[in-house]
Each structure stands twice: as structure tokens, then as C-alpha cells.
Scaffold this motif. Structure first.
Motif, PDB file in Angstrom:
ATOM      1  N   SER A 134     -45.349 115.754  82.147  1.00  0.00           N
ATOM      2  CA  SER A 134     -44.150 115.619  82.972  1.00  0.00           C
ATOM      3  C   SER A 134     -43.927 114.170  83.403  1.00  0.00           C
ATOM      4  CB  SER A 134     -44.264 116.517  84.212  1.00  0.00           C
ATOM      5  OG  SER A 134     -44.324 117.869  83.850  1.00  0.00           O
ATOM      6  N   LEU A 135     -45.016 113.482  83.748  1.00  0.00           N
ATOM      7  CA  LEU A 135     -44.877 112.088  84.176  1.00  0.00           C
ATOM      8  C   LEU A 135     -44.355 111.218  83.047  1.00  0.00           C
ATOM      9  CD1 LEU A 135     -48.080 111.523  86.360  1.00  0.00           C
ATOM     10  CD2 LEU A 135     -45.754 112.035  87.099  1.00  0.00           C
ATOM     11  N   LEU A 136     -44.832 111.441  81.832  1.00  0.00           N
ATOM     12  CA  LEU A 136     -44.337 110.675  80.690  1.00  0.00           C
ATOM     13  C   LEU A 136     -42.843 110.905  80.478  1.00  0.00           C
ATOM     14  CD1 LEU A 136     -47.254 111.067  78.115  1.00  0.00           C
ATOM     15  CD2 LEU A 136     -46.446 108.933  79.136  1.00  0.00           C
ATOM     16  N   LYS A 137     -42.402 112.155  80.613  1.00  0.00           N
ATOM     17  CA  LYS A 137     -40.978 112.460  80.455  1.00  0.00           C
ATOM     18  C   LYS A 137     -40.158 111.860  81.592  1.00  0.00           C
ATOM     19  CE  LYS A 137     -41.639 116.795  77.897  1.00  0.00           C
ATOM     20  NZ  LYS A 137     -41.462 118.281  77.911  1.00  0.00           N
ATOM     21  N   ASN A 138     -40.716 111.869  82.793  1.00  0.00           N
ATOM     22  CA  ASN A 138     -39.980 111.366  83.956  1.00  0.00           C
ATOM     23  C   ASN A 138     -39.718 109.864  83.882  1.00  0.00           C
ATOM     24  OD1 ASN A 138     -39.803 113.874  85.142  1.00  0.00           O
ATOM     25  ND2 ASN A 138     -41.560 113.572  86.492  1.00  0.00           N
ATOM     26  N   THR A 139     -40.567 109.131  83.177  1.00  0.00           N
ATOM     27  CA  THR A 139     -40.378 107.678  83.094  1.00  0.00           C
ATOM     28  C   THR A 139     -39.131 107.295  82.304  1.00  0.00           C
ATOM     29  OG1 THR A 139     -41.859 107.592  81.170  1.00  0.00           O
ATOM     30  CG2 THR A 139     -42.832 107.153  83.330  1.00  0.00           C
ATOM     31  N   THR A 140     -38.534 108.247  81.586  1.00  0.00           N
ATOM     32  CA  THR A 140     -37.283 107.981  80.862  1.00  0.00           C
ATOM     33  C   THR A 140     -36.073 108.513  81.627  1.00  0.00           C
ATOM     34  OG1 THR A 140     -37.460 110.060  79.608  1.00  0.00           O
ATOM     35  CG2 THR A 140     -38.492 108.103  78.654  1.00  0.00           C
ATOM     36  N   SER A 141     -36.279 108.980  82.851  1.00  0.00           N
ATOM     37  CA  SER A 141     -35.190 109.536  83.642  1.00  0.00           C
ATOM     38  C   SER A 141     -34.218 108.443  84.090  1.00  0.00           C
ATOM     39  CB  SER A 141     -35.746 110.256  84.878  1.00  0.00           C
ATOM     40  OG  SER A 141     -34.722 110.624  85.763  1.00  0.00           O
ATOM     41  N   PRO A 142     -32.910 108.746  84.137  1.00  0.00           N
ATOM     42  CA  PRO A 142     -31.944 107.771  84.649  1.00  0.00           C
ATOM     43  C   PRO A 142     -32.043 107.582  86.167  1.00  0.00           C
ATOM     44  CG  PRO A 142     -30.846 109.848  84.138  1.00  0.00           C
ATOM     45  CD  PRO A 142     -32.260 109.969  83.636  1.00  0.00           C
ATOM     46  N   ASP A 143     -32.734 108.493  86.844  1.00  0.00           N
ATOM     47  CA  ASP A 143     -32.917 108.395  88.295  1.00  0.00           C
ATOM     48  C   ASP A 143     -34.083 107.459  88.585  1.00  0.00           C
ATOM     49  OD1 ASP A 143     -33.595 108.825  91.014  1.00  0.00           O
ATOM     50  OD2 ASP A 143     -32.663 110.802  90.963  1.00  0.00           O
TER      51      ASP A 143
END
Length: 219
Positions: free
Chosen positions: A38-47
Motif C-alpha cells: 500500500s505504501l508503494l502505491k500511495n507514493t504515486t498518489s496525486p494527494d
């Protein structure tokens, strides 16, 4: 999602490392399979808030679970931290945050020593300690080439006016802030190395990784 990340950060920061580390195989599986992914995916978040919280969560993870997350830590540092520092599209805030987190990680002599032992001394792993130092050294020189360029390029900047002059000054200040942060992180690396030499660090080895105590026995 932000609330969940804030709660996770609070739990991992304020619970003792021993209690977390020995929470059981189910907890370790959840950390590896769910949280790290989840953390890896979150690093590409626009937020940007989600990105910053996800990056901050990495510090307690590496301090409490480095013996369990060797592959995940290598992937996170290589594919997230280094990419943010190298990318021209990364914001100055995210770059400063990464440098600050590197400084936090390097402030713990035990963590720093075990990074060197378990990555740089492992022929099957990347030289993570060396790459961290090289990355910080590169940032510590950012903007210096432009500032000490030829006389022609330097004199041409004097004629920049209006919005162009504002952008140039903002870039100069950002580069200076990055250089200072990187030099502080490098200073912390040296301080931790000195500390680990002057005062032997006591650590309990876990998993298959090498602890500082185990390395001293081998020596």
C-alpha cells in the motif's frame, strides 16, 4: 486513507520496537504483504498529504522491521526515495522530506551499521549504504555548477527581469535549501559512524540478517 496512515504512523512510532517485532507471524505477514504494498502505491498518489505520510511511515518500518523486510526496504529506497531525489518533476518539499527521512534513518547508529552489513556486505544485494551517501552527496552539490559557471552565463542572469528573475531566485533558494539539508544528513552519517566505532552498539539479531553483535563476533 489519511486518517488510517496517521494512525499507523502513531502506532509504529509510539510502540516499543520489541513489542512490535514479536507481535507474531500474522502481523509480520500483514506488514509485508499489505502495508508495504500500500505504501508503494500511495507514493504515486496525486494527494501530497498521502505521499508525505507514506514516506514518513518508512522510518519506523526500517527501524522496527529491517530484519524482516530486507527486500522491501531495498525496493522502497531504490524505487521511491532515489527516484524522488533524481526526478526533475519532484517537488522541492518531497525532496526535502526524503533528505530529512534519510537523516532520521542515519541518526541511529545501529540502523546505519546494519544497512551496511546487510546490503553493502551482501554480494546479492545492492550497495544501499553507498548509494544513500552518493545520493546525498549529489544533492549537496546541486546548483553549484550554475552558480560557478562561466562569466558569460553569469552576466546574462543579470539581465533577467520580471517573472524570470523571480523564478531564478526561487530556484537558487531551493537549491541552497536542498544543499544544506543534504549536508546535515551527511554530517549525521559521519556522527553515527563515529558513535558506532567509539561506543559498541548492542543489538539482538533477528531472522537471517546480520546484526551488529553478530558481525563483531565474526570479526
Amino acid at each position: 486513507r489519511i486518517l488510517a496512515l496517521e494512525l499507523l504512523l502513531h502506532i509504529l512510532k509510539h510502540k516499543s520496537g520489541g513489542c512490535i517485532l514479536y507481535a507474531g507471524p500474522e502481523f509480520h505477514y500483514a506488514i509485508r504483504q499489505y502495508l508495504c504494498t500500500s505504501l508503494l502505491k500511495n507514493t504515486t498518489s496525486p494527494d501530497t498529504t498521502i505521499v508525505e505520510l507514506s514516506l514518513r511511515l518508512f522510518v519506523p518500518l526500517i527501524r522496527n522491521f529491517r530484519s524482516l523486510l530486507k527486500t522491501e526496504i531495498e525496493a522502497f529506497v531504490t524505487n521511491v526515495f532515489f527516484v524522488i531525489l533524481d526526478s526533475k518533476n519532484s517537488t522541492i518539499q518531497h525532496k526535502l522530506l526524503v533528505i530529512t527521512l534519510f537523516e532520521e534513518i542515519c541518526s541511529d547508529a545501529t540502523t546505519l551499521a546494519e544497512i551496511f552489513l546487510n546490503y553493502d556486505c551482501d554480494l546479492s544485494a545492492v550497495d544501499l549504504f553507498q548509494r544513500i551517501v552518493n545520493a546525498l552527496g549529489k544533492v549537496a552539490r546541486v546548483g553549484l555548477t550554475d552558480a560557478t559557471g562561466s562569466g558569460a552565463s553569469g552576466s546574462s542572469l543579470q539581465f533577467v527581469a520580471g517573472a524570470g528573475a523571480t523564478r531564478a531566485e526561487k530556484m537558487r533558494q531551493d537549491h541552497r535549501e536542498l544543499r544544506l539539508a543534504a549536508m546535515n544528513a551527511l554530517r549525521q552519517v559521519l556522527a553515527s559512524l563515529h558513535s558506532s566505532i567509539a561506543t559498541p552498539v548492542k543489538v539482538d539479531g533477528n531472522g537471517g540478517d546480520i546484526s551488529v553483535d553478530e558481525a563483531s563476533l565474526q570479526l
